[in-house]
Design a protein around this motif. Sequence first.
Motif, PDB file in Angstrom:
ATOM      1  N   ALA A 135       5.567  60.164  25.226  1.00 25.78           N
ATOM      2  CA  ALA A 135       4.180  59.692  25.278  1.00 25.78           C
ATOM      3  C   ALA A 135       3.699  59.422  26.703  1.00 25.78           C
ATOM      4  N   ASN A 136       4.635  59.253  27.638  1.00 23.92           N
ATOM      5  CA  ASN A 136       4.243  58.794  28.971  1.00 23.92           C
ATOM      6  C   ASN A 136       4.594  59.740  30.119  1.00 23.92           C
ATOM      7  N   PHE A 137       5.361  60.801  29.848  1.00 23.58           N
ATOM      8  CA  PHE A 137       5.802  61.681  30.923  1.00 23.58           C
ATOM      9  C   PHE A 137       5.589  63.141  30.530  1.00 23.58           C
ATOM     10  N   PRO A 138       5.506  64.040  31.515  1.00 20.10           N
ATOM     11  CA  PRO A 138       5.262  65.455  31.219  1.00 20.10           C
ATOM     12  C   PRO A 138       6.525  66.162  30.736  1.00 20.10           C
ATOM     13  N   VAL A 139       6.928  65.829  29.514  1.00 22.44           N
ATOM     14  CA  VAL A 139       8.123  66.426  28.916  1.00 22.44           C
ATOM     15  C   VAL A 139       7.760  66.979  27.539  1.00 22.44           C
ATOM     16  N   SER A 140       8.578  67.910  27.084  1.00 23.68           N
ATOM     17  CA  SER A 140       8.399  68.499  25.760  1.00 23.68           C
ATOM     18  C   SER A 140       9.258  67.741  24.749  1.00 23.68           C
TER      19      SER A 140
END
Length: 282
Positions: A135-140
């Motif tokens: 929800a908070n970082f650019p991850v899949s």
Amino acid sequence: MALETVSANKAFGGRHEQYQHHSDVLNCNMRFAIYLPPQAERNPVSVVYWLSGLTCTDENFMQKAGAQRIAAELGVALVAPDTSPRGEDVADDPDGAYDLGLGAGFYLNAVRSPWDKHYRMYDYVVSELPGLIEANFPVSEKRSISGHSMGGHGALTIALKNPERYASVSAFSPISNPINCPWGQKAFANYLGDDEQLWRQYDATELMLSSDAKVPALVDQGSADQFLAEQLRPEALQSAAKTTGYPLELRMQEGYDHSYYFISTFIADHLAFHSRYLMSDS
């Protein structure tokens, strides 16, 4: 859920950051570390979760394993949670021993008092922390999981119990058969009570014997590990894998011990292993 920045550093073109947050699952404040590779500035990246061993925090792996350089090359994020709940009201071993309580959460959900108030590291690692990260970082949502010793036990059991959530699993020197070793017996008796069927639900060897879904697994074990014979029991895990045809590669590494010198030597192999499955379309 609010995140409080503890530290932030640039490394290998990416960012190593520490955060603190309140955990509803653990009923206390928790800290985790994340390394975001430079590729995360352009597109969401997949994640390898790392679970550390007894007495460790989120810092040991990030500071000692030398993993950030490899993660930057491969374009994967690393996430390292703490190894237990923390706080003044969090129960600890009454004798101050290192193998129970603070720093020794064993990545399970405790059912016995006083441990059940806070010690729910299984739910934290499987659900709450990934939800927070995604929800908070650019991850899949593509994840793999790895760990060392107690954390190797955690990585294997979590992947075996949740094969739909992880592309691959690896471990260094895992506690492979905790129902049959002193560390596991002490922790399970305190956290889980006398129900040995419940114990088996957190034992990688037992889970591998009954697993239907197969998560590709890599395990490295040092032949000079001081805990090898009494605590780790990799032969039990290997036997279970042979019995069921589980896709486990278990490598005995001659002369290596239980330390982060061992982990840093082979961490590139493990991250490359995870990257192959994380980048796969299947």
